[in-house]
Design a protein around this motif. Sequence first.
Motif, PDB file in Angstrom:
ATOM      1  N   LEU A  42      46.969  46.735  50.682  1.00  0.00           N
ATOM      2  CA  LEU A  42      47.507  45.360  50.708  1.00  0.00           C
ATOM      3  C   LEU A  42      47.266  44.966  52.064  1.00  0.00           C
ATOM      4  O   LEU A  42      46.858  43.809  52.340  1.00  0.00           O
ATOM      5  CB  LEU A  42      48.868  45.488  50.291  1.00  0.00           C
ATOM      6  N   TRP A  43      47.785  45.776  53.284  1.00  0.00           N
ATOM      7  CA  TRP A  43      47.761  45.094  54.410  1.00  0.00           C
ATOM      8  C   TRP A  43      46.378  44.884  54.820  1.00  0.00           C
ATOM      9  O   TRP A  43      46.105  43.878  55.882  1.00  0.00           O
ATOM     10  CB  TRP A  43      48.330  46.196  55.405  1.00  0.00           C
ATOM     11  N   TRP A  44      45.364  45.717  54.621  1.00  0.00           N
ATOM     12  CA  TRP A  44      43.944  45.339  55.179  1.00  0.00           C
ATOM     13  C   TRP A  44      43.073  44.732  54.187  1.00  0.00           C
ATOM     14  O   TRP A  44      42.010  44.785  54.200  1.00  0.00           O
ATOM     15  CB  TRP A  44      43.315  46.707  55.910  1.00  0.00           C
ATOM     16  N   HIS A  45      43.628  44.296  53.049  1.00  0.00           N
ATOM     17  CA  HIS A  45      42.913  43.836  51.886  1.00  0.00           C
ATOM     18  C   HIS A  45      42.042  42.625  52.233  1.00  0.00           C
ATOM     19  O   HIS A  45      40.626  42.900  51.824  1.00  0.00           O
ATOM     20  CB  HIS A  45      43.719  43.047  50.540  1.00  0.00           C
ATOM     21  N   ALA A  46      42.186  41.813  53.144  1.00  0.00           N
ATOM     22  CA  ALA A  46      41.028  40.780  53.514  1.00  0.00           C
ATOM     23  C   ALA A  46      39.811  41.448  54.240  1.00  0.00           C
ATOM     24  O   ALA A  46      38.771  40.868  54.371  1.00  0.00           O
ATOM     25  CB  ALA A  46      41.767  39.979  54.658  1.00  0.00           C
ATOM     26  N   ALA A  47      39.796  42.704  54.752  1.00  0.00           N
ATOM     27  CA  ALA A  47      38.765  43.318  55.334  1.00  0.00           C
ATOM     28  C   ALA A  47      37.941  43.964  54.283  1.00  0.00           C
ATOM     29  O   ALA A  47      36.771  44.228  54.867  1.00  0.00           O
ATOM     30  CB  ALA A  47      39.346  44.268  56.625  1.00  0.00           C
ATOM     31  N   LEU A  48      38.068  43.988  53.165  1.00  0.00           N
ATOM     32  CA  LEU A  48      37.396  44.831  52.084  1.00  0.00           C
ATOM     33  C   LEU A  48      36.740  43.731  51.239  1.00  0.00           C
ATOM     34  O   LEU A  48      37.246  42.640  50.728  1.00  0.00           O
ATOM     35  CB  LEU A  48      38.366  45.643  51.307  1.00  0.00           C
ATOM     36  N   PRO A  49      35.820  44.200  50.680  1.00  0.00           N
ATOM     37  CA  PRO A  49      34.939  43.335  49.586  1.00  0.00           C
ATOM     38  C   PRO A  49      35.726  43.498  48.201  1.00  0.00           C
ATOM     39  O   PRO A  49      36.554  44.522  48.040  1.00  0.00           O
ATOM     40  CB  PRO A  49      33.690  43.960  49.730  1.00  0.00           C
ATOM     41  N   GLY A  50      35.335  42.495  47.467  1.00  0.00           N
ATOM     42  CA  GLY A  50      36.455  42.402  46.233  1.00  0.00           C
ATOM     43  C   GLY A  50      36.061  43.576  45.160  1.00  0.00           C
ATOM     44  O   GLY A  50      37.126  44.215  44.872  1.00  0.00           O
ATOM     45  N   TRP A  51      34.858  44.163  45.322  1.00  0.00           N
ATOM     46  CA  TRP A  51      34.555  45.366  44.295  1.00  0.00           C
ATOM     47  C   TRP A  51      35.370  46.632  44.946  1.00  0.00           C
ATOM     48  O   TRP A  51      35.751  47.227  43.992  1.00  0.00           O
ATOM     49  CB  TRP A  51      33.187  45.617  44.410  1.00  0.00           C
ATOM     50  N   ALA A  52      35.440  46.691  46.431  1.00  0.00           N
ATOM     51  CA  ALA A  52      36.258  47.715  46.787  1.00  0.00           C
ATOM     52  C   ALA A  52      37.632  47.742  46.508  1.00  0.00           C
ATOM     53  O   ALA A  52      38.196  48.727  46.105  1.00  0.00           O
ATOM     54  CB  ALA A  52      35.924  47.902  48.281  1.00  0.00           C
ATOM     55  N   LEU A  53      38.133  46.601  46.625  1.00  0.00           N
ATOM     56  CA  LEU A  53      39.593  46.212  46.224  1.00  0.00           C
ATOM     57  C   LEU A  53      39.893  46.657  44.796  1.00  0.00           C
ATOM     58  O   LEU A  53      40.828  47.171  44.371  1.00  0.00           O
ATOM     59  CB  LEU A  53      39.941  44.782  46.257  1.00  0.00           C
TER      60      LEU A  53
END
Length: 312
Positions: A42-53
């Motif tokens: 959750l904390w680093w969600h903005a750094a990840l692409p949508g598919w990885a999330l």
Amino acid sequence: MTSTAVPNPARTTPVRRHWWWHYEVPTLLLAAALYVAWAALLWWHAALPGWALFVAGGFLAQLHSSLQHESIHAMRHLPRWLRHAVVWPPLNLWLPYPFYNRGHSSHHVNYHLTHPERDNESAYHSAPAWAAYGPAWRCIYMANQTIAFRVVLGPFLRLWKLVSFETGQVLSGNFSRLPTWGWHALSVAPVLYCVTAVCGMGLGEYLLYFVYPGMMLGSLRTFTEHRWADTPHERVAIVESNLVFGLLYLFNNLHHVHHRAPTMPWYEIPVYFRKHRAAVLEANGNFYYRGYGEIVRRHLFRPVFTPVHPAW
């Protein structure tokens, strides 16, 4: 060899000589790792692409459901309040843990397995109920016997059934379930506060990247765990999958072993299965799949069975 020839799991599971096995510390450590991973994602969600999330969030959400299942059956040397508290945070938002606990316990009455009115996890319908459905609902329930529908649209069908049931209870004058929903709402509030206010993820994003893929993975596991057969043990499948899915489902994919010994901790299930593989498969009538890939290939668009129960 019949099902009675399978060695008694209580006599063949590893002897727990150390306190960390006795108190099932591996499960507690896994739970701690899950919550840390959830918070970090959750904390680093903005750094990840949508598919990885989508993949990682769904994995963690389903793993939490697997831990809730584990708390219902195992962790017996811990106080009940503790084993419930370990899995209480409703990361999946939608199902109150007490309802899951009570409903799933009734599923383990072997004689009732797959019964459309007594087994609340059955995918079958009684003949009278099927006759009463309109053409559209029959089509939906038949499509729900395919992987394509069950995994992609099945979560919405499950939520619709939950809302319909709970609404029906209230409209009929039964308000006994409302306190549980109240406690559930109070439990959801800090989860959503952490998601939205602390980590800055929108509610819609959380539903898309955690709740929905978690429900999809849960639908994959339960797709063909049970079928009708004359004897209860032949109604329970074995899916011999890889370590990733084994950990995701806490080896509940070896479902026949779990039904024979519900209190067996998750990390002992594959040990028991490897040791008694031939006897287990003979006992469950060789109701067996070599991984979830085989299930997808066989039933992506082909129903796994007709949903009208053949016996009731």
